[in-house]
Scaffold this motif. Structure first.
Motif, short mmCIF file in Angstrom:
data_model
loop_
_atom_site.label_atom_id
_atom_site.label_comp_id
_atom_site.label_asym_id
_atom_site.label_seq_id
_atom_site.Cartn_x
_atom_site.Cartn_y
_atom_site.Cartn_z
N UNK A 62 0.81 -9.89 5.58
CA UNK A 62 1.34 -9.99 4.15
C UNK A 62 2.84 -9.13 3.81
N UNK A 63 3.40 -8.74 4.86
CA UNK A 63 4.57 -8.44 4.49
C UNK A 63 5.89 -9.29 5.29
N UNK A 102 -0.62 -2.94 3.30
CA UNK A 102 0.56 -2.17 3.07
C UNK A 102 1.43 -2.19 4.39
N UNK A 103 0.70 -1.98 5.44
CA UNK A 103 1.51 -2.14 6.71
C UNK A 103 1.23 -3.55 7.69
N UNK A 161 -9.26 1.84 -0.51
CA UNK A 161 -9.69 2.93 0.76
C UNK A 161 -9.57 1.85 1.91
N UNK A 162 -8.78 2.39 2.90
CA UNK A 162 -8.35 1.32 4.09
C UNK A 162 -9.70 1.06 4.96
N UNK A 163 -9.84 0.09 5.73
CA UNK A 163 -10.63 -0.35 6.54
C UNK A 163 -11.92 -0.45 5.90
N UNK A 164 -12.01 -0.80 4.60
CA UNK A 164 -13.29 -0.62 3.60
C UNK A 164 -14.06 -1.89 4.03
N UNK A 196 -3.41 -1.00 -3.11
CA UNK A 196 -4.52 -1.98 -2.61
C UNK A 196 -4.59 -2.13 -1.13
N UNK A 197 -5.25 -1.50 -0.17
CA UNK A 197 -5.16 -1.51 1.28
C UNK A 197 -6.01 -2.43 2.02
#
Length: 409
Positions: free
Chosen positions: A104-105, A99-100, A143-146, A119-120
């Motif tokens: 991807x952005x 998301x950041x 979950x972030x950093x998964x 979806x992080x």
């Protein structure tokens, strides 16, 4: 994250291979293996993106969460958040928070589904066949950093299992789509051909009606006028020399009109058959040309050509007429041969001359195009070519056996 033992991993890889067997389309294939993949790489969303033929578009097939990626029609690769992977600029993509993550952005990126479903953490590895990238396997978690590099390696192993199978599915789907497009095209072409044939038949009927009207009315009127002139000459003592030019002009007009009527309504074809009609046209055309051409008609069809449907017979007759007319007008020939014969179970007509050949002729394009069009309307094959060393021309039309079978001959 609890990591699986090597033996357990192997079991799941074997399970993926086993579950792929027998899957005939993308959705069922990805959904069949999703549970086994989740034992190796836990995920909230799993998809396989396949690059479409030509490399400009891709389509996503999902398991788990259903997003706009999977529900979207084929999308531009250039707008994909993982376009760098598709283009081979990177060998994998791993992010702690898509998301950041600026990768991807970017302007025009189709990243909205990731935001909608949070979806992080994401992994993306290419599907490759013989060094070519055909798509990508993607696993996402809310979950972030998964995910770690170990998950990337596992994803690569899974991608190796999927690549060849998905490549085969893509080839089969493209072949099916091509077959559908070809079938639809043939249906449209056949509908157009039948429509054009109906129109041609209607025009032919109108042409014959006009011919009959000219015969029954106009020619009859001219005949009565000619007889009145003859009576005037006898009864009113009008000088024959004064009326002779008028009478001759009237007789020539009647002769020309009879030819027009015969062209519009080929009565010889209807009364005496195809061969006789062609021979009659050949005789008259050669005689009227005044060129002293040698001519020959060879009919080897054994009467089969006279059993054709009227619309097909007239179309073949018109093609033969045009070929004879072109040879007389443009070929500078000394001999014309028309041959009617059976070939490969079908009927063929050849009009050959010993003239200057097609390359040396002038103003024959329209006539050849007309013949091609008439041939297409009855599903016949047409060709026009110069003979060896450009000495003479051969015009051929072949009515295949399949067409004759449709007519139950």
């Amino acid at each position: 994250m609890l990591k699986l033992a090597r033996a357990a991993l192997l079991d799941h890889y074997i399970g993926i291979s086993r579950l792929l067997a027998g899957q005939l389309e993308f959705h069922s294939a990805i959904r069949a293996v999703a549970a086994e993949i989740s034992h190796i790489i836990p995920h909230n969303h799993l998809d396989v993106c396949i690059i479409m033929h030509g490399g400009k578009y891709h389509t996503a097939y999902e398991s788990g969460l259903q997003t706009a990626w999977g529900n979207h029609p084929p999308a531009l690769v250039s707008a994909s958040p993982i376009r760098a992977l598709f283009w081979g600029k990177v060998s994998y993509l791993l992010t702690e928070d898509a998301l950041v993550d600026p990768r991807f952005n970017f302007a025009g990126a189709f990243i909205q589904p990731a935001f909608e479903h949070r979806l992080k953490s994401r992994i993306h590895v290419p599907l490759t066949v013989e060094g070519d990238i055909i798509g990508a396997l993607s696993c996402s978690s809310c979950e972030p950093a998964f995910y770690t590099m170990e998950d990337v390696e596992n994803a690569r192993s899974i991608a190796d299992l999927l690549s060849a199978y998905f490549f085969a599915l893509r080839a089969a789907e493209q072949a099916q789509q091509s077959a559908i497009i070809e079938a639809e095209t043939k249906v449209r072409e056949e509908a157009l051909r039948l429509g054009a044939l109906d129109l041609t038949q209607a025009l032919e009927r109108e042409r014959q009606r006009i011919g009959m009207d000219l015969h029954d009315q106009t020619l009859a009127d001219l005949t009565r006028l000619a007889r009145r002139l003859e009576r005037l000459t006898r009864e009113q003592h009008v000088s024959g020399e004064e009326l002779e030019p008028l009478v001759l002009s009237l007789q020539q007009s009647m002769h020309d009109l009879r030819q027009i009527i015969e062209e519009a309504k080929p009565s010889v074809l209807q009364l005496f058959g195809f061969g006789q009609a062609v021979e009659n046209h050949l005789d008259r055309s050669v005689r009227d040309s005044g060129l002293g051409l040698l001519q020959e008609l060879i009919d080897e069809t054994g009467g089969l050509i006279d059993r054709l449907d009227q619309s097909v017979s007239i179309a073949l007759f018109r093609i033969t007429q045009e070929a004879i007319n072109n040879a007389i007008r443009h070929a500078h020939a000394s001999r014309i041969v028309v041959r009617l014969f059976e070939q490969s179970g079908g009927i063929s007509i050849e009009v050959t001359d010993d003239g200057c050949g097609l390359k040396s002729r002038q103003r024959t394009g329209g006539g050849i195009n007309n013949m091609k069009t008439r041939a297409r309307l009855i599903s016949a094959k047409f060709s026009a070519a110069s003979n060896k060393d450009n000495l003479g021309t051969r015009v051929s039309v072949h009515l295949p056996l399949a067409v004759l079978r449709e007519m139950k001959l």
